[in-house]
Every structure is written in C-alpha cells, then in structure tokens.
Scaffold this motif. Structure first.
Motif, short mmCIF file in Angstrom:
data_model
loop_
_atom_site.label_atom_id
_atom_site.label_comp_id
_atom_site.label_asym_id
_atom_site.label_seq_id
_atom_site.Cartn_x
_atom_site.Cartn_y
_atom_site.Cartn_z
N TRP A 1 42.77 57.61 60.10
CA TRP A 1 42.75 56.59 61.15
C TRP A 1 41.88 55.40 60.78
O TRP A 1 42.17 54.25 61.15
CB TRP A 1 42.25 57.21 62.47
N PHE A 2 40.82 55.65 59.99
CA PHE A 2 39.93 54.57 59.58
C PHE A 2 40.65 53.62 58.62
O PHE A 2 40.61 52.39 58.77
CB PHE A 2 38.70 55.17 58.90
N THR A 3 41.33 54.19 57.62
CA THR A 3 42.05 53.34 56.66
C THR A 3 43.22 52.62 57.32
O THR A 3 43.58 51.52 56.91
CB THR A 3 42.56 54.18 55.47
N VAL B 1 33.44 57.85 57.99
CA VAL B 1 32.60 57.66 59.18
C VAL B 1 31.13 57.96 58.85
O VAL B 1 30.24 57.21 59.27
CB VAL B 1 33.09 58.57 60.33
N THR B 2 30.88 59.02 58.09
CA THR B 2 29.50 59.36 57.72
C THR B 2 28.88 58.25 56.89
O THR B 2 27.73 57.84 57.12
CB THR B 2 29.46 60.68 56.94
N GLY B 3 29.65 57.74 55.91
CA GLY B 3 29.14 56.66 55.07
C GLY B 3 28.87 55.40 55.86
O GLY B 3 27.84 54.74 55.67
N LYS C 1 42.55 64.89 52.40
CA LYS C 1 42.78 64.00 53.53
C LYS C 1 41.99 64.44 54.75
O LYS C 1 41.57 63.61 55.57
CB LYS C 1 44.27 63.95 53.85
N SER C 2 41.79 65.75 54.89
CA SER C 2 41.04 66.25 56.04
C SER C 2 39.57 65.84 55.99
O SER C 2 38.92 65.72 57.03
CB SER C 2 41.14 67.77 56.11
N LYS C 3 39.06 65.61 54.79
CA LYS C 3 37.65 65.24 54.64
C LYS C 3 37.45 63.73 54.60
O LYS C 3 36.33 63.25 54.82
CB LYS C 3 37.09 65.84 53.35
N SER C 4 38.50 62.99 54.29
CA SER C 4 38.33 61.57 54.02
C SER C 4 37.78 60.80 55.23
O SER C 4 36.88 59.97 55.09
CB SER C 4 39.65 60.95 53.56
N ALA C 5 38.32 61.08 56.42
CA ALA C 5 37.84 60.37 57.61
C ALA C 5 36.38 60.70 57.88
O ALA C 5 35.59 59.82 58.25
CB ALA C 5 38.70 60.73 58.82
N LEU D 1 30.22 57.85 49.84
CA LEU D 1 30.97 58.50 50.91
C LEU D 1 31.96 57.54 51.55
O LEU D 1 33.12 57.89 51.81
CB LEU D 1 30.01 59.03 51.98
N LEU D 2 31.52 56.31 51.80
CA LEU D 2 32.39 55.31 52.43
C LEU D 2 33.58 55.00 51.54
O LEU D 2 34.74 54.96 52.01
CB LEU D 2 31.59 54.04 52.71
N ILE D 3 33.35 54.78 50.26
CA ILE D 3 34.44 54.44 49.34
C ILE D 3 35.44 55.59 49.24
O ILE D 3 36.66 55.38 49.33
CB ILE D 3 33.87 54.07 47.96
N LEU D 4 34.95 56.80 49.03
CA LEU D 4 35.85 57.94 48.94
C LEU D 4 36.64 58.13 50.23
O LEU D 4 37.83 58.46 50.21
CB LEU D 4 35.06 59.21 48.62
N GLY D 5 35.97 57.91 51.36
CA GLY D 5 36.64 58.07 52.64
C GLY D 5 37.74 57.06 52.89
O GLY D 5 38.66 57.32 53.68
N LEU D 6 37.68 55.93 52.20
CA LEU D 6 38.69 54.87 52.40
C LEU D 6 39.82 54.95 51.38
O LEU D 6 40.68 54.08 51.35
CB LEU D 6 38.02 53.50 52.32
#
Length: 395
Positions: free
Chosen positions: A301-303, A259-261, A251-255, A291-296
């Motif tokens: 806060w993004f999700t 954002v990077t993606g 979870k700490s990496k997901s945002a 990166l975007l898919i994994l982050g979501l």
C-alpha cells in the motif's frame, strides 16, 4: 507523449544481452521528498520559524545522506547483472553517468555564474568555479561550497562513480548474513571519523560550520564534505542492493519495513538538534534508510501511494530541484530582497519545482540521449538505446 513514458526512471542506455529489471517506481518518487526536505532546509531561516518542527527542519541536510545510499542501491540494482555476466564496462558506465548528470549540472553552473557574477574578481573565486565545473570542489575546504552550495554532493557522487565499476563485484555477498554485515560495517565505518570529531572537537561537532568559532570547526566541516569519508554511505547502498537482488524481501514484510524505516527516521529527525550534527550528517540513519529502501522495492500500500505518475515525474525532476533551489533563493534574496520566511519558501518552491520539471524534460532527458547517441555512434558494440526489445525479469 504519455506521462508514463516520461516517468520511466531507467536509463535509456542498456547492455545488449542483459535484461533490464522493472522500474522501482516508489524509489523514484521518494527522491522528490528527500530533495524537498533539503530545499526547505535551505529556504527558511531561522529554523525557529518552524516552531515545534524546528529540530526536524534544521536536520534537512540528512537528505543528502539518503541520496548517497539510494544512489548506491539503484546503481547496483541496475548494473549488477551486467557486471556478473562479464559485460560491465567502466568507460561505458562513466559515459552513462556523465550523460545523466552533467547536462543539468552545467546549466546550474551557468546560473551560478550569473547569480554570483560579482565574485569573479579574485583568483580563488575563479579557481573555485573551475573546480565546480570539474566536480572536484569537495576535495578542498576552500572550494567545497562556494558557488552552488548543494553541488558539493555531486563532487562526492563523481568520486563514487569512479570507484563503482571496480568495487561492485567485490561487494557481492555469498550469504544474506554477510550482506547484512556488510551494510552494518559500512555504517560503522562511516561513523568512525565523526566519532573522532566528537572526542576531539565536541563543540564544533554539534554546530553548523558557517560562522562557527569553535575549536576544530574546519576539521569537522572537512569530515562532512570530503568524498572519501562519504563513500561508506554509498557503499552501504551498494551492499543493500546486492542483498535485495540475491535474497529479496518478502511482500508481507515490505510494508512493515517501509513504515518502520519512515517512522523511525521521522522520530530521530524530530529530535535532530539533540544529536551531534556530524553524526546525522555522515550516515547515522543508514539502518533506517535501509529499511525504508527495502520496503519500497516490493508492491504494498505504501508503494502504491508513491507510484502515482505525477509523483514519479517530480522524483525524476528532483535532481534539477536539488541543483537549482539554492541558487534561485540567492537570486531572489540578492536581486529583489525576498526574505526566507515559510510563506516565501512555499511560493519559491512552486516556481522552482516548475523550473525543475522543465529542465528535466527540456535539458536532462534530451541531453542524456544526445550524449548516449554520440557514444553509440563511436562504440556500437558497447551501448544500445532504449527502443530495442527488452526482456523483463522479476526479482
């Protein structure tokens, strides 16, 4: 009916004995923005009307690559446990995909027949329409984009669906490193044919096919549309789905990933006209999409921003938006002389989005349920419908 019931993106079909994973809400909502990007790409001409954003808007076709990759990811997320447990069934999977896709697709093709009714005076036009109905149009350059231009990608998706049950377990990784290498391998494989085009047909590889007289333009166009050459994008998504299910994303990496993606994708697309169209079209952005898919996939806060019920409803209706917007624009242009300016695009989008929501609620969902009920009546041991108690598991 509550809006939260309407916006559950999971299929009403499930396999008895296999628990259903939580709905990835943000990945449902992001579909709307990808479809909107494609729609704006088609609704405004020339791209110079966008001013400093002309390069970005001229790259709207990239939304299709994102859909291909997201499709592979979501199907793996939804069906991996089913196939790992030995309960996967190819025919059941195909019926579920048909139920999901074809009711609205058929409506769009009926609308396409009306909008293009003057085109049925030649045998090739009738043949093109039949190939559209059978979802095989992208296998020929003569029929790939004839009646409903965006529908060429559904021909690719149909091919992906045929292959998926046979290859999903073959892409199951043993380590995180192998999973990442698999995604990278499909990325490079997807860029192989575009690289050949760049070497052999450099001029055509930078241009849209329509009206192009550059040497090799037809071959470049075929590379962009042929399902066999698009499947690496889909299987990059499958490999990414396995990575997420087996190894997860903290979870700490997901945002940070999200954002990077997102920023990386936007930065590349802003300079889209400075890159060969064939590269962008055929999966150049797969690493950033990953990166975007994994982050979501994880709460952050993004999700949270993307998990608003109305955005999820728009995401669910994005399939209809994708299928209808081009035809609606053609109808407005041919029947009423409406131009393709930014203001006209905005009010057309308001109408088309409303129609898309109506199609999703009035055709897509009921049609899917009717097909699945028909199948359940004949194969009660293979498919159940939503409503039975389901255990939810966390990844």
């Amino acid at each position: 009916m509550e809006l939260s019931q309407v916006t559950d993106a999971r299929s009403p079909a499930y396999t008895p004995g296999v628990s259903r994973l939580p709905n990835l809400k943000a990945l449902t909502s992001i579909r709307f923005f990808a479809a909107l990007y494609v729609a704006l790409y088609h609704l405004v001409r020339p791209f110079s009307l966008w001013g400093i954003f002309a390069g970005f808007m001229a790259s709207g076709y990239v939304g299709v690559s994102f859909f291909f990759m997201l499709s592979g990811f979501i199907l793996t997320y939804s069906h991996a446990r089913e196939y790992e447990s030995g309960k996967g069934n190819a025919v059941k999977f195909w019926v579920a995909r048909f139920a999901r896709v074809y009711p609205v697709y058929l409506i769009s093709m009926l609308f396409a027949a009306y909008v293009n009714r003057s085109q049925f005076h030649m045998k090739i036009h009738i043949l093109a329409y039949v190939t559209d109905l059978l979802m095989v149009q992208s296998w020929s350059i003569r029929t790939a984009a004839f009646f409903n231009v965006p529908a060429w990608s559904l021909s690719c998706e149909a091919f992906f669906y045929l292959a998926f049950p046979y290859l999903i377990l073959r892409l199951r990784p043993s380590t995180a490193t192998k999973s990442i290498l698999s995604v990278a391998g499909f990325w490079l494989l997807g860029l192989a044919a575009p690289l050949v085009c760049i070497v052999l047909f450099p001029d055509a590889s930078w241009q849209e096919f329509e009206g192009s007289i550059a040497p090799g333009a037809r071959y470049v166009y075929m590379v962009r549309k042929l399902p066999l050459l698009a499947i690496p994008e889909f299987f990059a998504g499958v490999s990414l789905g396995w990575f997420y299910l087996r190894f997860g994303v903290g979870k700490s990496k997901s945002a940070l990933f999200a954002v990077t993606g997102a920023i990386g994708t936007l930065a590349v697309l802003l300079f889209g006209t400075h890159l060969p169209l064939i590269f962008l079209h055929n999966g150049l952005l797969i690493p950033l999409f990953a990166l975007l898919i994994l982050g979501l996939c994880e709460p952050n806060w993004f999700t949270s921003l993307l998990s608003v019920p109305f955005l999820m409803l728009l995401g669910e209706a994005s399939f209809s938006l994708y299928l209808i917007h081009f035809l609606f624009n053609d109808w407005m242009k041919n029947a009423f002389g409406v131009g393709e300016t930014i203001p006209s695009a905005l009010w057309k989008l308001v109408i088309v989005i409303g129609i898309s929501i109506g199609l999703h609620l009035g055709v897509e969902r009921p049609g899917r349920r009717l097909v699945l009920e028909w199948w359940r009546a004949r194969h009660p041991d293979q498919m159940a419908l939503a409503g039975a108690p389901l255990a939810r598991q966390k990844t």
